[in-house]
Design an enzyme around this catalytic site. Structure first.
Site, PDB file in Angstrom:
ATOM      1  N   LYS A 124       0.817  -1.208   0.000  1.00 38.25           N
ATOM      2  CA  LYS A 124       0.000   0.000   0.000  1.00 38.25           C
ATOM      3  C   LYS A 124       0.858   1.269   0.000  1.00 38.25           C
ATOM      4  O   LYS A 124       0.411   2.332  -0.450  1.00 38.25           O
ATOM      5  CB  LYS A 124      -0.923   0.007   1.222  1.00 38.25           C
ATOM      6  CG  LYS A 124      -1.860  -1.204   1.330  1.00 38.25           C
ATOM      7  CD  LYS A 124      -2.913  -1.202   0.251  1.00 38.25           C
ATOM      8  CE  LYS A 124      -3.814  -2.426   0.338  1.00 38.25           C
ATOM      9  NZ  LYS A 124      -4.720  -2.444   1.468  1.00 38.25           N
ATOM     10  N   ASP A 125       2.089   1.179   0.496  1.00 40.59           N
ATOM     11  CA  ASP A 125       2.981   2.343   0.501  1.00 40.59           C
ATOM     12  C   ASP A 125       3.281   2.838  -0.906  1.00 40.59           C
ATOM     13  O   ASP A 125       3.581   4.022  -1.099  1.00 40.59           O
ATOM     14  CB  ASP A 125       4.310   2.003   1.183  1.00 40.59           C
ATOM     15  CG  ASP A 125       4.183   1.787   2.681  1.00 40.59           C
ATOM     16  OD1 ASP A 125       3.406   2.515   3.318  1.00 40.59           O
ATOM     17  OD2 ASP A 125       4.865   0.885   3.206  1.00 40.59           O
TER      18      ASP A 125
END
Length: 482
Positions: A124-125
């Protein structure tokens, strides 16, 4: 580039206008009026680009109302070795998303695309760090503020909070299902003490959290007054940022631009694999998009049968790949929009059936026949026993420890290998985030990157809340004073 709603009720808007929004006013999701195509010359020119410049080239096709110099600067500020520090030993931090070949299986090469080198050790980063910088840029330009409301099944929450902490003009209100995440995931979120971060442990499952976010967003007056936006994958900017690593993974896995590559994607809310669908629609030579689910197999059921049947909260399993414990796949609506030819009224009717009847069926239709033939989707399901066996086998065969979600991706990928077509599994997170399952599978604790050794022991700050939309609104209003 202009954007419309999947349900047909949104006047076309530009990228900057939808950047800070969540759901469209009609309850649908933003989609480009037309997906831009990538020429053969562009594909060749992009092959050698560093990640930040590749991100700029891809995203500028969707964000034409942001000055190119500004967008390029934002991409270069986001995708750096300092941010994606490549915690795995022996890998070059400049790669950002290094490809790790496992070996030859089924007449082809099976590889992992490492997406978990960011600050919260999860894929998700890759999008969230850019989203934080885009939000700050847009808000500063307009002298505005934003209250981000989101729901997480595990990794979105911490990725969003780490990306937004300390950002001027931004508060984050994040909902997560109480007791349903790993101890590491909970600690990552709840240990943050930044004054602009607010965590809520909801007495329910992820779908309850997501429903609360949608209900708040559906209250147009409250949303406008409180300046509510979202970082969930219902936000189009998050999806388009994830498109980038499909291009990067393709270039790393293919010998040249004439070769097709398949991607196996652990899937819960359909956001990650939706980005692959967009990349394929742009012209990236993807053979198959393999949708890998856990016991919460609503997506696998659709891709096998044509029936989309959401599960009730009581039917949603709490599994050892908890970030995929989702039974209402929000981004699936974007794919269905394409599947029915961009007919917003049809999508609105299908989601009326979801709300009132619990699902819909496209079985036996020409649209369902196109799922694989035209769009390249296949699927499969993994169980707790499957992921334990896969973790053990990958470790024994290749000397690598993978997290349980990535194990789901590997297990299902192996069911769809084609001779001569490289298969790339999108890594979901580092195994350190799911030590309980790794210990069960291998009998040893997974390695932890520096700085995360005792994260579960840090003081935690969160508020418990029932599935109470009005209660949530009251808390938000109390914080903002509006």
């Amino acid at each position: 580039m202009r954007y419309q709603s999947t349900r047909g009720g949104l006047e076309a808007k530009g990228f900057s206008e939808i950047l800070l929004e969540g759901l469209a006013p009609d309850g649908g999701l933003a989609m480009p009026v037309s997906v831009p195509r990538v020429s053969a010359a562009e594909l060749q020119a992009w092959r050698a680009l560093p990640y930040a410049d590749l991100a700029f080239e891809v995203i500028r096709k969707f964000a034409g109302d942001i000055a190119e110099a500004d967008l390029q600067a934002l991409c270069r500020r986001t995708y750096t070795a300092a941010v994606y520090c490549n915690v795995r030993s022996g890998q070059d931090a400049r790669d950002i998303t290094p490809l790790q070949t496992l070996g030859e299986e089924g007449g082809t090469t099976l590889s992992l695309l490492a997406l978990s080198n960011g600050p919260t050790l999860a894929f998700k980063d890759m999008a969230m760090q850019l989203l934080g910088n885009l939000f700050e840029y847009a808000l500063a330009r307009d002298g505005a503020e934003l209250n981000v409301l989101g729901a997480t099944s595990g990794d979105t929450g911490s990725a969003a909070e780490y990306a937004m902490r300390g950002k001027r003009g931004i508060r984050v209100f994040m909902l997560s299902p109480a007791g349903k995440m790993s101890a590491f995931q909970s600690a990552q979120m709840f240990s943050l003490q930044d004054p602009n971060i607010f965590n809520f442990a909801i007495k329910g499952v992820f779908d309850d959290c997501q429903d609360m976010v949608k209900a708040v967003s559906a209250d147009a007056a409250f949303k406008a007054r409180q300046k509510i936006g979202t970082v969930n994958s219902i936000n189009w900017a998050r999806v388009v940022a994830q498109v980038v690593y499909y291009f990067k993974g393709y270039f790393a896995a293919s010998r040249d631009n004439s070769q097709q590559v398949s991607f196996s994607v652990p899937s819960g809310n359909f956001g990650n694999i939706c980005a692959g669908h967009i990349a394929r629609s742009m012209g990236l030579p993807i053979a198959h998009l393999v949708c890998a689910t856990n016991e919460n197999d609503v997506l696998d059921e659709f891709f096998r049968t044509g029936v989309y049947r959401v599960r009730k909260s009581s039917e949603t399993c709490h599994t050892s790949s908890p970030s995929m414990d989702i039974s209402k796949a929000s981004n699936f609506e974007r794919f269905v929009f394409d599947l029915v030819g961009g007919d917003g009224k049809r999508v609105a009717e299908l989601w009326r059936q979801v709300d009132q009847e619990g699902g819909f069926s496209l079985a036996g239709t020409a649209e369902f026949a196109a799922v694989r033939a035209q769009y390249g989707f296949v699927s499969g399901r993994s169980s707790h026993a499957d992921r334990l066996a896969t973790i053990r086998e990958v470790n024994a065969r290749y000397g690598l420890v993978i997290d349980p979600h990535t194990a789901d991706g590997v297990k299902v990928a192996r069911e769809h290998l084609q001779a001569g077509v490289p298969m790339v599994v999108l890594e979901t997170a580092l195994p350190a985030k799911f030590s309980e399952t790794i210990v069960e599978a291998l009998g040893v604790e997974p390695d932890r990157p520096a700085g995360f050794e005792n994260i579960e022991l840090l003081p935690q700050r969160f508020q418990s809340l029932g599935c109470d939309v009005e209660g949530l609104k009251a808390v938000i209003a109390g914080v903002t004073g509006l």
